[in-house]
Design a protein around this motif. Structure first.
Motif, PDB file in Angstrom:
ATOM      1  N   ALA A  53       4.542  -1.966   6.401  1.00  0.00           N
ATOM      2  CA  ALA A  53       5.224  -1.267   5.308  1.00  0.00           C
ATOM      3  C   ALA A  53       6.208  -2.197   4.612  1.00  0.00           C
ATOM      4  CB  ALA A  53       5.948  -0.031   5.840  1.00  0.00           C
ATOM      5  N   VAL A  54       6.958  -2.957   5.400  1.00  0.00           N
ATOM      6  CA  VAL A  54       7.915  -3.905   4.840  1.00  0.00           C
ATOM      7  C   VAL A  54       7.194  -4.931   3.971  1.00  0.00           C
ATOM      8  CG1 VAL A  54       9.625  -5.675   5.359  1.00  0.00           C
ATOM      9  CG2 VAL A  54       9.496  -3.621   6.776  1.00  0.00           C
ATOM     10  N   ALA A  55       6.035  -5.400   4.443  1.00  0.00           N
ATOM     11  CA  ALA A  55       5.264  -6.390   3.684  1.00  0.00           C
ATOM     12  C   ALA A  55       4.781  -5.808   2.358  1.00  0.00           C
ATOM     13  CB  ALA A  55       4.083  -6.876   4.520  1.00  0.00           C
ATOM     14  N   VAL A  56       4.221  -4.591   2.407  1.00  0.00           N
ATOM     15  CA  VAL A  56       3.711  -3.962   1.186  1.00  0.00           C
ATOM     16  C   VAL A  56       4.841  -3.726   0.188  1.00  0.00           C
ATOM     17  CG1 VAL A  56       2.694  -1.860   0.224  1.00  0.00           C
ATOM     18  CG2 VAL A  56       1.725  -2.887   2.274  1.00  0.00           C
ATOM     19  N   GLY A  57       5.940  -3.127   0.664  1.00  0.00           N
ATOM     20  CA  GLY A  57       7.063  -2.836  -0.223  1.00  0.00           C
ATOM     21  C   GLY A  57       7.722  -4.081  -0.767  1.00  0.00           C
ATOM     22  N   GLY A  58       7.945  -5.083   0.106  1.00  0.00           N
ATOM     23  CA  GLY A  58       8.601  -6.316  -0.331  1.00  0.00           C
ATOM     24  C   GLY A  58       7.775  -7.083  -1.347  1.00  0.00           C
ATOM     25  N   VAL A  59       6.474  -7.223  -1.058  1.00  0.00           N
ATOM     26  CA  VAL A  59       5.590  -7.918  -2.011  1.00  0.00           C
ATOM     27  C   VAL A  59       5.523  -7.138  -3.326  1.00  0.00           C
ATOM     28  CG1 VAL A  59       3.205  -8.608  -2.462  1.00  0.00           C
ATOM     29  CG2 VAL A  59       4.237  -9.075  -0.241  1.00  0.00           C
ATOM     30  N   GLY A  60       5.516  -5.804  -3.218  1.00  0.00           N
ATOM     31  CA  GLY A  60       5.462  -4.977  -4.423  1.00  0.00           C
ATOM     32  C   GLY A  60       6.668  -5.204  -5.319  1.00  0.00           C
ATOM     33  N   ILE A  61       7.870  -5.251  -4.724  1.00  0.00           N
ATOM     34  CA  ILE A  61       9.088  -5.479  -5.508  1.00  0.00           C
ATOM     35  C   ILE A  61       9.049  -6.843  -6.185  1.00  0.00           C
ATOM     36  CG2 ILE A  61      11.585  -5.858  -5.340  1.00  0.00           C
ATOM     37  CD1 ILE A  61      11.616  -3.738  -3.125  1.00  0.00           C
ATOM     38  N   VAL A  62       8.709  -7.867  -5.411  1.00  0.00           N
ATOM     39  CA  VAL A  62       8.658  -9.224  -5.963  1.00  0.00           C
ATOM     40  C   VAL A  62       7.632  -9.311  -7.090  1.00  0.00           C
ATOM     41  CG1 VAL A  62       8.078 -11.627  -5.455  1.00  0.00           C
ATOM     42  CG2 VAL A  62       9.456 -10.300  -3.829  1.00  0.00           C
ATOM     43  N   LEU A  63       6.469  -8.697  -6.889  1.00  0.00           N
ATOM     44  CA  LEU A  63       5.411  -8.758  -7.892  1.00  0.00           C
ATOM     45  C   LEU A  63       5.836  -8.072  -9.195  1.00  0.00           C
ATOM     46  CD1 LEU A  63       2.495  -9.534  -8.567  1.00  0.00           C
ATOM     47  CD2 LEU A  63       1.766  -7.329  -7.617  1.00  0.00           C
ATOM     48  N   VAL A  64       6.411  -6.881  -9.077  1.00  0.00           N
ATOM     49  CA  VAL A  64       6.831  -6.148 -10.280  1.00  0.00           C
ATOM     50  C   VAL A  64       7.911  -6.926 -11.034  1.00  0.00           C
ATOM     51  CG1 VAL A  64       8.020  -4.077 -11.112  1.00  0.00           C
ATOM     52  CG2 VAL A  64       6.195  -3.871  -9.425  1.00  0.00           C
ATOM     53  N   LEU A  65       8.915  -7.404 -10.321  1.00  0.00           N
ATOM     54  CA  LEU A  65      10.001  -8.128 -10.982  1.00  0.00           C
ATOM     55  C   LEU A  65       9.499  -9.417 -11.625  1.00  0.00           C
ATOM     56  CD1 LEU A  65      12.919  -7.682  -8.412  1.00  0.00           C
ATOM     57  CD2 LEU A  65      12.545  -6.442 -10.551  1.00  0.00           C
ATOM     58  N   ALA A  66       8.585 -10.110 -10.941  1.00  0.00           N
ATOM     59  CA  ALA A  66       8.051 -11.366 -11.488  1.00  0.00           C
ATOM     60  C   ALA A  66       7.235 -11.111 -12.751  1.00  0.00           C
ATOM     61  CB  ALA A  66       7.199 -12.071 -10.431  1.00  0.00           C
ATOM     62  N   LEU A  67       6.356 -10.107 -12.704  1.00  0.00           N
ATOM     63  CA  LEU A  67       5.531  -9.816 -13.879  1.00  0.00           C
ATOM     64  C   LEU A  67       6.381  -9.324 -15.044  1.00  0.00           C
ATOM     65  CD1 LEU A  67       2.411  -8.074 -12.250  1.00  0.00           C
ATOM     66  CD2 LEU A  67       2.543 -10.371 -13.225  1.00  0.00           C
TER      67      LEU A  67
ATOM     68  N   LEU B 236      -3.181  -3.239  -6.543  1.00  0.00           N
ATOM     69  CA  LEU B 236      -3.242  -4.191  -5.427  1.00  0.00           C
ATOM     70  C   LEU B 236      -2.837  -3.535  -4.107  1.00  0.00           C
ATOM     71  CD1 LEU B 236      -1.763  -7.418  -7.090  1.00  0.00           C
ATOM     72  CD2 LEU B 236      -4.161  -6.909  -6.569  1.00  0.00           C
ATOM     73  N   ALA B 237      -1.877  -2.617  -4.150  1.00  0.00           N
ATOM     74  CA  ALA B 237      -1.464  -1.922  -2.932  1.00  0.00           C
ATOM     75  C   ALA B 237      -2.587  -1.040  -2.402  1.00  0.00           C
ATOM     76  CB  ALA B 237      -0.215  -1.086  -3.209  1.00  0.00           C
ATOM     77  N   ILE B 238      -3.307  -0.376  -3.290  1.00  0.00           N
ATOM     78  CA  ILE B 238      -4.442   0.459  -2.873  1.00  0.00           C
ATOM     79  C   ILE B 238      -5.537  -0.410  -2.269  1.00  0.00           C
ATOM     80  CG2 ILE B 238      -6.285   1.951  -3.720  1.00  0.00           C
ATOM     81  CD1 ILE B 238      -4.283   3.054  -5.775  1.00  0.00           C
ATOM     82  N   LEU B 239      -5.804  -1.560  -2.888  1.00  0.00           N
ATOM     83  CA  LEU B 239      -6.802  -2.484  -2.339  1.00  0.00           C
ATOM     84  C   LEU B 239      -6.381  -2.994  -0.953  1.00  0.00           C
ATOM     85  CD1 LEU B 239      -7.704  -4.615  -5.504  1.00  0.00           C
ATOM     86  CD2 LEU B 239      -9.147  -2.906  -4.353  1.00  0.00           C
ATOM     87  N   ALA B 240      -5.084  -3.264  -0.801  1.00  0.00           N
ATOM     88  CA  ALA B 240      -4.581  -3.751   0.489  1.00  0.00           C
ATOM     89  C   ALA B 240      -4.762  -2.704   1.580  1.00  0.00           C
ATOM     90  CB  ALA B 240      -3.104  -4.132   0.357  1.00  0.00           C
ATOM     91  N   THR B 241      -4.654  -1.418   1.205  1.00  0.00           N
ATOM     92  CA  THR B 241      -4.853  -0.349   2.196  1.00  0.00           C
ATOM     93  C   THR B 241      -6.247  -0.424   2.797  1.00  0.00           C
ATOM     94  OG1 THR B 241      -3.319   1.110   1.029  1.00  0.00           O
ATOM     95  CG2 THR B 241      -4.881   2.150   2.524  1.00  0.00           C
TER      96      THR B 241
ATOM     97  N   PRO C 115       5.366   2.957   0.714  1.00  0.00           N
ATOM     98  CA  PRO C 115       6.291   1.863   0.396  1.00  0.00           C
ATOM     99  C   PRO C 115       6.097   1.311  -1.018  1.00  0.00           C
ATOM    100  CG  PRO C 115       5.424   1.583   2.605  1.00  0.00           C
ATOM    101  CD  PRO C 115       4.648   2.700   1.988  1.00  0.00           C
ATOM    102  N   ALA C 116       4.875   1.428  -1.548  1.00  0.00           N
ATOM    103  CA  ALA C 116       4.645   0.976  -2.928  1.00  0.00           C
ATOM    104  C   ALA C 116       5.395   1.870  -3.908  1.00  0.00           C
ATOM    105  CB  ALA C 116       3.154   0.978  -3.242  1.00  0.00           C
ATOM    106  N   LEU C 117       5.428   3.180  -3.643  1.00  0.00           N
ATOM    107  CA  LEU C 117       6.218   4.083  -4.490  1.00  0.00           C
ATOM    108  C   LEU C 117       7.706   3.772  -4.355  1.00  0.00           C
ATOM    109  CD1 LEU C 117       4.498   7.578  -4.077  1.00  0.00           C
ATOM    110  CD2 LEU C 117       4.317   5.959  -5.981  1.00  0.00           C
ATOM    111  N   ALA C 118       8.127   3.435  -3.136  1.00  0.00           N
ATOM    112  CA  ALA C 118       9.528   3.042  -2.947  1.00  0.00           C
ATOM    113  C   ALA C 118       9.844   1.785  -3.761  1.00  0.00           C
ATOM    114  CB  ALA C 118       9.812   2.795  -1.468  1.00  0.00           C
ATOM    115  N   ALA C 119       8.880   0.875  -3.823  1.00  0.00           N
ATOM    116  CA  ALA C 119       9.076  -0.339  -4.621  1.00  0.00           C
ATOM    117  C   ALA C 119       9.228  -0.008  -6.102  1.00  0.00           C
ATOM    118  CB  ALA C 119       7.898  -1.293  -4.406  1.00  0.00           C
TER     119      ALA C 119
END
Length: 581
Positions: free
Chosen positions: A190-204, A220-225, A360-364
């Motif tokens: 969960a930490v990995a999904v949420g953390g990567v999600g935050i970084v990805l959104v902010l970077a894009l 990407l989060a759905i694919l990772a699931t 966690p993606a929604l939390a991101a």
């Protein structure tokens, strides 16, 4: 029937249809498709932020877009669930539901809240109360938003780490989160999904702003699931959404619910209005349109009423979604209608489309939104520019962070009003003099070498005279009258004095009588006609002689010179400048 038609034609949505151009259609449709990629994940995320099922976020999004398209005046503004309202909704509704309460009751209460906001907005529009949005000054709004951002961020951290915290208030949530991490409750996946999600959104959002960052992260989060079996690794998923669209619903209430919801509705309406007016003003300035504050309130009211009658919750304007619509080429509210239509298609035909979306993606999504609410550089600028406004901003921040969202908005409004009162209570006041090479008369604090006439003090008080500052005015005039040598005239440069109330009138009457007894005359120049008429009604003309009122400073000074033969000093640098605030 003929009488009804002109009224109908003045409805913004109807008027827009009549003026619609064929060349706008393709742009509105494309913008609607792009906008939907943002509407869906944000709607679901902000519903959970409000303590409600994710599907209600989609219901709310659909209905508010349709309601605003009919009655909203802006061609491009996008309304919907908002990160700034989510905590306010939760703070109002969840205490009434109670621990482990029925989700359906929470939805019903949130729907009533939306209807109450609609009523407040409509009444305010009819009464032309659009100025209410100005009750929140920028510094206090800044502090409120900073506090809100921190509250949202801390509240979403447990969800981002894959566990739950049962605590009230910011401090309790921080303690609960730290204890949960220390006790090993965090789920690494969960930490990995949420953390990567935050970084990805902010970077894009920073480097490729035209790309729908949130939608990319969600896909990407759905694919990772599927690829990494996240469900088996302890990551919570959204699951299949309820199929179909909710029917028209009158929320079921318990006795006393409305009274308990009104306070929250007032706070939500104030924030929603302030946000909408500021956002619509910004986008209208770029497109050459005008902002109609009272019609905006009707549009917000219509959006909230539509949401409340179909199991939704209160909404506001979204600057990010409006920006996406604008960048995608949107021309009219048809963009929002297209977005609403696509969401309807999704929940009716493919409700399982987002079933593998990790929580966690929604939390991101929510956390990145909260970061956009905060403005730390703006707060730092206040420290450099105006310390008292920095203090107000920090007080509003602490109110939200320590006392909660609803008390925080009350504190923010109260501080804004107190700041206005403080400025009127202790306004700037100064003595004026003549400056070589400049026309008129100027502040001796800015120009220490300004020349003055012997026996004449030109005094300026930069505020209306009313009960709260009349004694401040009196005390400063007394101080000026006690200087040596004692002045013969104290000439009030009254152009900034826009009003005099009855309390101030009484103070002026007593002050004039006191000064006359000591050989000093109180004289006024440049009084506005409405203020002079008020003073006449109060009977001040019987105490202050009519010959002591002059239309301009020049005429007053000429009269003084004619009476005394005084001439301008060469310099006032050697004299102490009396009176400043």
């Amino acid at each position: 029937m003929a009488e009804v038609m002109p009224v109908v034609q003045r409805v913004p949505g109807v008027a827009l249809l009549k003026a619609y151009r064929r060349e706008w259609l393709a742009k509105d449709v494309v913008a609607g498709v792009v906008l939907t990629t943002l509407l869906v994940p944000q709607g679901m995320a902000y519903a959970e932020l409000a303590g409600l099922p994710p599907i209600t976020g989609l219901y709310t999004t659909i209905m508010c877009l349709l309601g605003y398209a009919v009655l909203g005046p802006s061609r491009i503004l996008v309304l919907g669930p908002d990160s700034s309202l989510g905590p306010m909704i939760a703070a109002t509704v969840l205490p009434l539901v109670g621990s482990g309460g029925d989700p359906q009751r929470a939805v019903a209460l949130a729907s009533v809240l939306a209807i109450l906001v609609a009523v407040i907005m409509t009444v305010a529009a009819v009464a032309k109360l659009g100025f209410i949005a100005d009750l929140l000054s920028k510094p206090t709004m800044l502090g409120y938003m900073n506090g809100l951002a921190l509250t949202i961020l801390v509240g979403q951290l447990p969800k981002l780490f894959g566990f739950k915290v049962d605590a009230d208030g910011l401090v309790g949530e921080v303690v609960g989160f730290v204890q949960g991490v220390a006790q090993g409750e965090a789920v690494p996946a969960a930490v990995a999904v949420g953390g990567v999600g935050i970084v990805l959104v902010l970077a894009l959002q920073r480097w490729v702003p035209r790309v729908p960052a949130i939608m990319v992260m969600v896909v990407l989060a759905i694919l990772a699931t599927s690829l990494f079996g996240l469900a088996a690794r302890g990551v919570d998923l959204v699951g299949v959404l309820p199929k179909g669209f909710p029917p028209f619903t009158i929320p079921d209430l318990q006795r006393g619910d409305i009274a308990l919801l009104v306070g929250g509705a007032l706070g939500i309406a104030t924030i929603s209005l302030a946000d909408t007016i500021s956002t619509s003003s910004a986008f209208a300035a770029r497109s050459g349109q005008e902002v109609h504050g009272n019609q905006e309130m009707i549009g917000i009211g219509a959006a909230n009423l539509a949401a409340g009658l179909f199991q939704g919750f209160p909404v506001s304007t979204s600057g990010s979604r409006t920006a996406v619509a604008e960048r995608s080429g949107a021309k009219t509210q048809l963009t929002g209608v297209v977005g609403a239509g696509l969401i309807i298609v999704m929940i009716v035909l493919v409700p399982g489309l987002l079933q593998n979306l990790p929580q966690p993606a929604l939390a991101a999504v929510v956390i990145t939104a909260s970061l956009s609410l905060a403005d730390v550089p703006g707060t730092a600028r206040l420290w450099k520019q105006q310390r008292i406004e920095f203090v107000l901003s920090v007080a509003a921040f602490l109110g939200v962070a320590l006392l909660g969202v609803l008390p925080g908005i009350a504190i923010a409004i109260g501080l804004s009003i107190l700041n206005v009162f403080r400025r009127a209570w202790l306004p700037y006041e100064t003595v004026l003099g003549k400056v070589d090479g400049l026309e008129g008369y100027h502040d001796v604090h800015s120009y220490p070498d300004a020349r003055r006439l012997p026996g004449l003090v030109i005094y300026r008080f930069d505020a209306p005279l009313f009960f709260a500052n009349a004694k401040t005015f009196r005390d400063e005039v007394r101080t000026l009258a006690r200087t040596e040598p004692r002045p013969r005239w104290i000439l009030v440069a009254a152009e900034p004095i826009t009003d005099v109330d009855t309390t101030a009138s009484d103070v002026l009457q007593e002050l004039d009588e006191e000064l006359d007894g000591a050989g000093t005359h109180l004289v006024f120049a440049e009084l506005k006609d409405p203020v002079r008429r008020k003073m006449d009604r109060y009977g001040l003309a019987r105490q202050i002689e009519p010959r002591h009122f002059f239309p301009t400073l020049e005429s007053a000074i000429s009269a003084y010179q004619a009476e005394t033969g005084a001439r301008w000093h060469e310099s006032a640098a050697s004299e102490a400048a009396p009176g400043s605030a």
